[in-house]
Scaffold this motif. Structure first.
Motif, PDB file in Angstrom:
ATOM      1  N   GLY A 168     -10.915  48.040 -21.493  1.00  0.00           N
ATOM      2  CA  GLY A 168      -9.762  48.183 -22.412  1.00  0.00           C
ATOM      3  C   GLY A 168      -8.431  48.274 -21.716  1.00  0.00           C
ATOM      4  O   GLY A 168      -7.529  48.736 -22.437  1.00  0.00           O
ATOM      5  N   ARG A 169      -8.307  47.895 -20.442  1.00  0.00           N
ATOM      6  CA  ARG A 169      -6.900  48.000 -19.711  1.00  0.00           C
ATOM      7  C   ARG A 169      -5.980  46.993 -20.556  1.00  0.00           C
ATOM      8  O   ARG A 169      -6.148  45.988 -20.908  1.00  0.00           O
ATOM      9  CB  ARG A 169      -6.894  47.581 -18.620  1.00  0.00           C
ATOM     10  N   ALA A 170      -4.895  47.623 -20.993  1.00  0.00           N
ATOM     11  CA  ALA A 170      -3.905  47.105 -21.938  1.00  0.00           C
ATOM     12  C   ALA A 170      -2.878  45.994 -20.973  1.00  0.00           C
ATOM     13  O   ALA A 170      -2.434  45.238 -21.882  1.00  0.00           O
ATOM     14  CB  ALA A 170      -3.164  48.067 -22.567  1.00  0.00           C
ATOM     15  N   ASP A 171      -2.927  45.902 -19.815  1.00  0.00           N
ATOM     16  CA  ASP A 171      -1.942  45.253 -19.177  1.00  0.00           C
ATOM     17  C   ASP A 171      -2.563  44.383 -17.969  1.00  0.00           C
ATOM     18  O   ASP A 171      -2.005  44.381 -16.983  1.00  0.00           O
ATOM     19  CB  ASP A 171      -0.693  46.360 -18.613  1.00  0.00           C
ATOM     20  N   ILE A 172      -3.401  43.887 -18.394  1.00  0.00           N
ATOM     21  CA  ILE A 172      -4.124  42.999 -17.358  1.00  0.00           C
ATOM     22  C   ILE A 172      -4.150  41.544 -17.879  1.00  0.00           C
ATOM     23  O   ILE A 172      -4.220  41.300 -19.109  1.00  0.00           O
ATOM     24  CB  ILE A 172      -5.722  43.154 -17.352  1.00  0.00           C
ATOM     25  N   PHE A 173      -4.043  40.626 -17.250  1.00  0.00           N
ATOM     26  CA  PHE A 173      -4.178  39.159 -17.563  1.00  0.00           C
ATOM     27  C   PHE A 173      -4.872  38.476 -16.841  1.00  0.00           C
ATOM     28  O   PHE A 173      -5.425  38.997 -15.487  1.00  0.00           O
ATOM     29  CB  PHE A 173      -2.600  38.644 -17.403  1.00  0.00           C
ATOM     30  N   ALA A 174      -5.515  37.227 -17.026  1.00  0.00           N
ATOM     31  CA  ALA A 174      -6.440  36.235 -16.401  1.00  0.00           C
ATOM     32  C   ALA A 174      -5.670  34.878 -15.907  1.00  0.00           C
ATOM     33  O   ALA A 174      -6.367  34.157 -16.769  1.00  0.00           O
ATOM     34  CB  ALA A 174      -7.591  36.332 -16.851  1.00  0.00           C
ATOM     35  N   PRO A 175      -4.683  34.921 -15.370  1.00  0.00           N
ATOM     36  CA  PRO A 175      -3.948  33.617 -15.206  1.00  0.00           C
ATOM     37  C   PRO A 175      -5.026  32.416 -14.683  1.00  0.00           C
ATOM     38  O   PRO A 175      -4.548  31.416 -14.943  1.00  0.00           O
ATOM     39  CB  PRO A 175      -2.809  33.945 -14.286  1.00  0.00           C
ATOM     40  N   GLY A 176      -5.998  32.658 -14.134  1.00  0.00           N
ATOM     41  CA  GLY A 176      -6.665  31.730 -13.540  1.00  0.00           C
ATOM     42  C   GLY A 176      -7.604  31.014 -14.702  1.00  0.00           C
ATOM     43  O   GLY A 176      -8.306  29.799 -14.444  1.00  0.00           O
ATOM     44  N   ASP A 177      -7.727  31.638 -15.722  1.00  0.00           N
ATOM     45  CA  ASP A 177      -8.604  31.126 -17.058  1.00  0.00           C
ATOM     46  C   ASP A 177      -7.766  29.590 -17.442  1.00  0.00           C
ATOM     47  O   ASP A 177      -6.600  29.726 -18.086  1.00  0.00           O
ATOM     48  CB  ASP A 177      -8.466  32.001 -18.230  1.00  0.00           C
ATOM     49  N   LEU A 178      -8.443  28.683 -17.716  1.00  0.00           N
ATOM     50  CA  LEU A 178      -8.194  27.394 -17.826  1.00  0.00           C
ATOM     51  C   LEU A 178      -7.658  27.254 -19.323  1.00  0.00           C
ATOM     52  O   LEU A 178      -6.811  26.584 -19.632  1.00  0.00           O
ATOM     53  CB  LEU A 178      -9.153  26.311 -17.758  1.00  0.00           C
ATOM     54  N   ALA A 179      -8.404  27.962 -20.363  1.00  0.00           N
ATOM     55  CA  ALA A 179      -8.012  28.226 -21.761  1.00  0.00           C
ATOM     56  C   ALA A 179      -6.698  28.576 -21.734  1.00  0.00           C
ATOM     57  O   ALA A 179      -5.755  28.373 -22.723  1.00  0.00           O
ATOM     58  CB  ALA A 179      -9.054  28.883 -22.679  1.00  0.00           C
ATOM     59  N   LEU A 180      -6.280  29.791 -21.233  1.00  0.00           N
ATOM     60  CA  LEU A 180      -5.162  30.510 -21.160  1.00  0.00           C
ATOM     61  C   LEU A 180      -3.995  29.559 -20.856  1.00  0.00           C
ATOM     62  O   LEU A 180      -2.919  29.510 -21.129  1.00  0.00           O
ATOM     63  CB  LEU A 180      -5.164  31.773 -20.238  1.00  0.00           C
ATOM     64  N   GLN A 181      -4.169  28.684 -19.481  1.00  0.00           N
ATOM     65  CA  GLN A 181      -3.329  27.731 -19.010  1.00  0.00           C
ATOM     66  C   GLN A 181      -2.996  26.930 -20.198  1.00  0.00           C
ATOM     67  O   GLN A 181      -1.807  26.535 -20.363  1.00  0.00           O
ATOM     68  CB  GLN A 181      -3.888  27.075 -17.833  1.00  0.00           C
ATOM     69  N   GLU A 182      -3.965  26.328 -20.812  1.00  0.00           N
ATOM     70  CA  GLU A 182      -3.836  25.094 -21.825  1.00  0.00           C
ATOM     71  C   GLU A 182      -3.028  25.475 -23.128  1.00  0.00           C
ATOM     72  O   GLU A 182      -2.173  25.139 -23.493  1.00  0.00           O
ATOM     73  CB  GLU A 182      -5.189  24.527 -22.269  1.00  0.00           C
ATOM     74  N   ALA A 183      -3.325  26.995 -23.297  1.00  0.00           N
ATOM     75  CA  ALA A 183      -2.634  27.589 -24.503  1.00  0.00           C
ATOM     76  C   ALA A 183      -1.244  27.735 -24.178  1.00  0.00           C
ATOM     77  O   ALA A 183      -0.523  27.582 -24.977  1.00  0.00           O
ATOM     78  CB  ALA A 183      -3.407  28.732 -24.769  1.00  0.00           C
ATOM     79  N   MET A 242       4.603  33.970 -15.610  1.00  0.00           N
ATOM     80  CA  MET A 242       5.094  33.781 -17.061  1.00  0.00           C
ATOM     81  C   MET A 242       4.727  35.450 -17.737  1.00  0.00           C
ATOM     82  O   MET A 242       5.473  35.824 -18.227  1.00  0.00           O
ATOM     83  CB  MET A 242       4.444  32.700 -17.714  1.00  0.00           C
ATOM     84  N   ALA A 243       3.670  35.793 -17.237  1.00  0.00           N
ATOM     85  CA  ALA A 243       2.895  36.873 -18.058  1.00  0.00           C
ATOM     86  C   ALA A 243       3.504  38.298 -17.645  1.00  0.00           C
ATOM     87  O   ALA A 243       3.426  39.182 -18.258  1.00  0.00           O
ATOM     88  CB  ALA A 243       1.330  36.927 -17.438  1.00  0.00           C
ATOM     89  N   GLU A 244       4.344  38.182 -16.816  1.00  0.00           N
ATOM     90  CA  GLU A 244       5.046  39.516 -16.161  1.00  0.00           C
ATOM     91  C   GLU A 244       6.204  39.856 -17.497  1.00  0.00           C
ATOM     92  O   GLU A 244       6.270  41.155 -17.847  1.00  0.00           O
ATOM     93  CB  GLU A 244       6.004  39.220 -15.231  1.00  0.00           C
ATOM     94  N   SER A 245       6.711  38.948 -18.272  1.00  0.00           N
ATOM     95  CA  SER A 245       7.560  39.142 -19.249  1.00  0.00           C
ATOM     96  C   SER A 245       6.716  39.531 -20.540  1.00  0.00           C
ATOM     97  O   SER A 245       7.454  40.321 -21.655  1.00  0.00           O
ATOM     98  CB  SER A 245       8.243  38.008 -19.882  1.00  0.00           C
ATOM     99  N   TRP A 246       5.233  39.588 -20.570  1.00  0.00           N
ATOM    100  CA  TRP A 246       4.449  40.164 -21.512  1.00  0.00           C
ATOM    101  C   TRP A 246       3.961  41.587 -21.316  1.00  0.00           C
ATOM    102  O   TRP A 246       3.311  42.257 -22.225  1.00  0.00           O
ATOM    103  CB  TRP A 246       3.243  39.329 -21.980  1.00  0.00           C
TER     104      TRP A 246
END
Length: 209
Positions: A146-161, A180-184
């Motif tokens: 449940g960590r609120a500030d984790i991202f998975a930038p290697g995910d292809l769906a996230l990259q495409e989105a 990019m995700a740093e701003s989120w």
């Protein structure tokens, strides 16, 4: 130090409202997709094994393989260690993923202790196990812890989105999307939920189980 934990739909909604204020494009995505799913999952061996199974396969394939693993009772470390390679591969695991499943069972991770570990410690502990890379560790931290500030930038769906939402000429590579995700931050896990939901709307298929 453990940061904010996403426990309820209200937590997700709080993060979504923050993102909409912080970024007009993210606000646009949230208008398109509606309320975001909580996506909380249990923690422990079975969920981490399921994340390994999901690596580099479609969501449909991952769901089918996991269902067969459950039917065969291959969801706890002792059962995995007692199984032969053929038994592990019968539900659809590749030879490599069968080895990864065994490595995870041998690692004997203290899953309770991970709940109290910092994000960085969680990622470090998990990626020390063969077969667990940053993506798998990040997905586990995001949904099972449940960590609120984790991202998975290697995910292809996230990259495409991200490419679609921000009208980029090409999918951002992992490092670029991480930047990019740093701003989120501090709601990067909610930003990931928003991008997966946007991917589903734009592509008419799921980007994650």
């Amino acid at each position: 130090m453990v940061g904010r934990i996403i426990e309820t739909d209200a937590c997700v909604a709080e993060g979504a409202a923050w993102l909409a204020r912080a970024c007009p494009r993210m606000g646009h995505a949230l208008q398109q997709v509606g309320p975001l799913p909580l996506r909380r999952r249990p923690d422990g061996f079975a969920e981490l094994l399921s994340a390994i199974i999901s690596q580099q396969v479609s969501t449909a394939s991952a769901s089918a393989i996991w269902a067969r693993m459950q039917a065969a009772g291959l969801t706890d470390p002792d059962r995995i260690l007692a199984a032969s390679e053929d038994e592990l591969r019968a539900p659809g695991l590749s030879r490599q993923k069968a080895r990864y499943a065994s490595a995870l069972a041998r690692a004997r991770i203290d899953y309770t202790a991970l709940r109290r570990a910092s994000d960085a410690e969680v990622i470090e502990t998990l990626t020390a196990v063969p077969g667990i890379g940053p993506w798998t560790a990040e997905i586990y931290a995001m949904f099972s812890l449940g960590r609120a500030d984790i991202f998975a930038p290697g995910d292809l769906a996230l990259q495409e989105a991200a490419r679609l939402l921000y009208d980029l000429p090409a999918r951002p590579r992992e490092r670029a999307l991480r930047d990019m995700a740093e701003s989120w931050s501090p709601w990067r896990s909610v930003a990931a939920r928003a991008l997966w939901a946007y991917y589903r709307v734009a592509k008419q298929r799921d980007g994650i189980r």
